[in-house]
Design a protein around this motif. Structure first.
Motif, PDB file in Angstrom:
ATOM      1  N   ALA A  18      40.339  48.786  32.864  1.00 10.97           N
ATOM      2  CA  ALA A  18      41.220  49.878  33.893  1.00 10.97           C
ATOM      3  C   ALA A  18      40.796  49.461  35.989  1.00 10.97           C
ATOM      4  O   ALA A  18      40.955  49.194  36.768  1.00 10.97           O
ATOM      5  CB  ALA A  18      40.068  50.853  33.975  1.00 10.97           C
ATOM      6  N   LYS A  19      39.433  48.637  35.838  1.00  8.07           N
ATOM      7  CA  LYS A  19      39.425  47.848  37.125  1.00  8.07           C
ATOM      8  C   LYS A  19      39.800  46.030  37.977  1.00  8.07           C
ATOM      9  O   LYS A  19      38.913  46.015  38.330  1.00  8.07           O
ATOM     10  CB  LYS A  19      37.589  48.247  37.492  1.00  8.07           C
ATOM     11  N   ASN A  20      40.211  45.512  36.256  1.00  8.30           N
ATOM     12  CA  ASN A  20      40.652  44.672  36.943  1.00  8.30           C
ATOM     13  C   ASN A  20      38.783  43.279  37.378  1.00  8.30           C
ATOM     14  O   ASN A  20      39.438  42.823  38.160  1.00  8.30           O
ATOM     15  CB  ASN A  20      41.785  44.449  37.595  1.00  8.30           C
ATOM     16  N   THR A  21      38.316  44.095  36.593  1.00  7.34           N
ATOM     17  CA  THR A  21      36.482  43.337  37.322  1.00  7.34           C
ATOM     18  C   THR A  21      36.430  42.574  35.934  1.00  7.34           C
ATOM     19  O   THR A  21      36.838  43.344  34.422  1.00  7.34           O
ATOM     20  CB  THR A  21      36.217  43.695  37.453  1.00  7.34           C
ATOM     21  N   VAL A  22      35.469  41.548  36.013  1.00  9.19           N
ATOM     22  CA  VAL A  22      34.778  40.950  34.890  1.00  9.19           C
ATOM     23  C   VAL A  22      33.060  40.959  35.818  1.00  9.19           C
ATOM     24  O   VAL A  22      33.514  40.723  36.693  1.00  9.19           O
ATOM     25  CB  VAL A  22      35.259  39.918  34.473  1.00  9.19           C
ATOM     26  N   SER A  81      29.704  39.812  39.660  1.00  6.79           N
ATOM     27  CA  SER A  81      31.792  40.976  39.718  1.00  6.79           C
ATOM     28  C   SER A  81      32.402  39.792  39.851  1.00  6.79           C
ATOM     29  O   SER A  81      31.969  39.213  41.064  1.00  6.79           O
ATOM     30  CB  SER A  81      31.559  41.876  39.813  1.00  6.79           C
ATOM     31  N   CYS A  82      33.352  40.257  39.380  1.00  8.01           N
ATOM     32  CA  CYS A  82      34.466  39.278  39.560  1.00  8.01           C
ATOM     33  C   CYS A  82      35.501  39.861  39.654  1.00  8.01           C
ATOM     34  O   CYS A  82      36.132  40.746  38.405  1.00  8.01           O
ATOM     35  CB  CYS A  82      34.945  38.300  39.076  1.00  8.01           C
ATOM     36  N   ALA A  83      36.044  40.535  40.736  1.00 10.41           N
ATOM     37  CA  ALA A  83      37.071  41.261  40.919  1.00 10.41           C
ATOM     38  C   ALA A  83      39.084  40.650  41.237  1.00 10.41           C
ATOM     39  O   ALA A  83      39.368  39.675  41.835  1.00 10.41           O
ATOM     40  CB  ALA A  83      38.056  42.722  42.125  1.00 10.41           C
ATOM     41  N   ALA A  84      39.286  40.867  39.982  1.00 14.29           N
ATOM     42  CA  ALA A  84      41.065  40.136  40.111  1.00 14.29           C
ATOM     43  C   ALA A  84      42.101  41.084  40.809  1.00 14.29           C
ATOM     44  O   ALA A  84      42.408  42.407  40.188  1.00 14.29           O
ATOM     45  CB  ALA A  84      41.207  39.765  38.615  1.00 14.29           C
ATOM     46  N   SER A  85      42.771  40.215  41.793  1.00 17.64           N
ATOM     47  CA  SER A  85      44.352  40.630  41.652  1.00 17.64           C
ATOM     48  C   SER A  85      45.550  39.772  41.722  1.00 17.64           C
ATOM     49  O   SER A  85      45.607  38.973  41.772  1.00 17.64           O
ATOM     50  CB  SER A  85      44.156  41.410  43.235  1.00 17.64           C
ATOM     51  N   GLY A  86      46.586  40.300  41.269  1.00 13.70           N
ATOM     52  CA  GLY A  86      47.508  40.006  41.036  1.00 13.70           C
ATOM     53  C   GLY A  86      48.406  39.189  40.146  1.00 13.70           C
ATOM     54  O   GLY A  86      49.023  38.432  39.982  1.00 13.70           O
ATOM     55  N   LEU A  87      47.244  39.383  39.190  1.00 13.01           N
ATOM     56  CA  LEU A  87      47.522  39.196  37.442  1.00 13.01           C
ATOM     57  C   LEU A  87      47.511  39.876  36.447  1.00 13.01           C
ATOM     58  O   LEU A  87      46.940  41.268  37.188  1.00 13.01           O
ATOM     59  CB  LEU A  87      46.900  37.593  37.533  1.00 13.01           C
ATOM     60  N   ASP A  88      48.445  39.978  35.487  1.00  8.53           N
ATOM     61  CA  ASP A  88      47.950  41.113  34.784  1.00  8.53           C
ATOM     62  C   ASP A  88      46.697  40.586  33.560  1.00  8.53           C
ATOM     63  O   ASP A  88      46.481  39.673  32.214  1.00  8.53           O
ATOM     64  CB  ASP A  88      49.394  40.958  33.257  1.00  8.53           C
ATOM     65  N   PHE A  89      45.693  41.596  34.003  1.00 11.14           N
ATOM     66  CA  PHE A  89      44.440  40.430  33.741  1.00 11.14           C
ATOM     67  C   PHE A  89      43.917  40.954  32.232  1.00 11.14           C
ATOM     68  O   PHE A  89      43.128  40.107  31.412  1.00 11.14           O
ATOM     69  CB  PHE A  89      43.414  41.950  34.981  1.00 11.14           C
ATOM     70  N   ARG A  90      44.751  41.714  31.909  1.00 14.18           N
ATOM     71  CA  ARG A  90      44.894  42.046  29.840  1.00 14.18           C
ATOM     72  C   ARG A  90      45.525  41.022  29.056  1.00 14.18           C
ATOM     73  O   ARG A  90      44.936  40.544  28.561  1.00 14.18           O
ATOM     74  CB  ARG A  90      45.341  43.028  29.933  1.00 14.18           C
ATOM     75  N   ASN A  91      45.836  40.334  29.869  1.00 13.26           N
ATOM     76  CA  ASN A  91      46.006  38.778  29.204  1.00 13.26           C
ATOM     77  C   ASN A  91      45.486  38.104  30.036  1.00 13.26           C
ATOM     78  O   ASN A  91      46.380  36.672  29.719  1.00 13.26           O
ATOM     79  CB  ASN A  91      47.919  39.096  29.538  1.00 13.26           C
ATOM     80  N   TYR A  92      44.693  37.694  30.616  1.00 17.08           N
ATOM     81  CA  TYR A  92      43.669  36.368  31.201  1.00 17.08           C
ATOM     82  C   TYR A  92      42.491  36.265  29.867  1.00 17.08           C
ATOM     83  O   TYR A  92      41.788  37.279  30.276  1.00 17.08           O
ATOM     84  CB  TYR A  92      43.874  36.630  32.414  1.00 17.08           C
ATOM     85  N   TYR A  93      42.059  35.473  29.939  1.00 13.07           N
ATOM     86  CA  TYR A  93      40.675  34.998  29.528  1.00 13.07           C
ATOM     87  C   TYR A  93      40.301  34.907  30.575  1.00 13.07           C
ATOM     88  O   TYR A  93      40.328  33.896  31.969  1.00 13.07           O
ATOM     89  CB  TYR A  93      40.367  33.593  28.718  1.00 13.07           C
ATOM     90  N   MET A  94      38.664  35.395  30.864  1.00 17.45           N
ATOM     91  CA  MET A  94      38.148  35.354  32.178  1.00 17.45           C
ATOM     92  C   MET A  94      36.861  34.773  32.132  1.00 17.45           C
ATOM     93  O   MET A  94      36.190  35.166  30.916  1.00 17.45           O
ATOM     94  CB  MET A  94      37.611  37.037  32.671  1.00 17.45           C
ATOM     95  N   GLY A  95      36.588  33.481  33.078  1.00 14.29           N
ATOM     96  CA  GLY A  95      35.649  32.858  32.780  1.00 14.29           C
ATOM     97  C   GLY A  95      34.602  32.411  33.166  1.00 14.29           C
ATOM     98  O   GLY A  95      34.835  32.803  34.483  1.00 14.29           O
TER      99      GLY A  95
END
Length: 128
Positions: free
Chosen positions: A75-79, A21-35
């Protein structure tokens, strides 16, 4: 402040599975490519796959060959990175990374240079 925090690594036998799991914070998750990337000792950091922004799909490196699956929960800002049929050669430090949609970079984002933010990594060790 952007933070990417990976978890879920560990020791697993060959043939087993893990979900990172990778939990993201401090960014607009929906507008980021998560690699997802990985790096084995003495080797360069290697691209595994990256999410799409416009869909729930993902693009993968050739070596994945259907063994790995990337998904995200906006919803969880998680990839997530689900890894199946693990092999000893999958042993590495696994990283997630974030790339802004607005960056002028190739899509899909495959290079480490295409990513702005990185997590600290989580170790995956596959025993034979």
């Amino acid at each position: 402040q952007v933070q990417l925090v990976e978890s879920g690594g560990g020791l697993v036998q060959a043939g087993g599975s893990l979900r990172l799991s990778c939990a993201a914070s401090g960014l607009d998750f929906r507008n980021y490519y998560m690699g997802w990337f990985r790096q084995a000792p003495g080797k360069e950091r290697e691209f595994i796959g990256v999410t799409s922004i416009s869909s729930n799909g993902a693009s993968y490196a050739e070596f994945v060959k259907g063994r790995f699956d990337i998904s995200k929960d906006n919803a969880k800002n998680t990839v997530y990175l689900k890894m199946n049929s693990l092999k000893p050669e999958d042993t590495a430090l696994y990283y997630c990374a974030a790339s802004p949609r607005t960056w002028t970079r190739p899509v899909p984002r495959r290079s480490t240079n295409d990513y702005r933010y990185w997590g600290q990594g989580t170790q995956v060790t596959v025993s034979s």
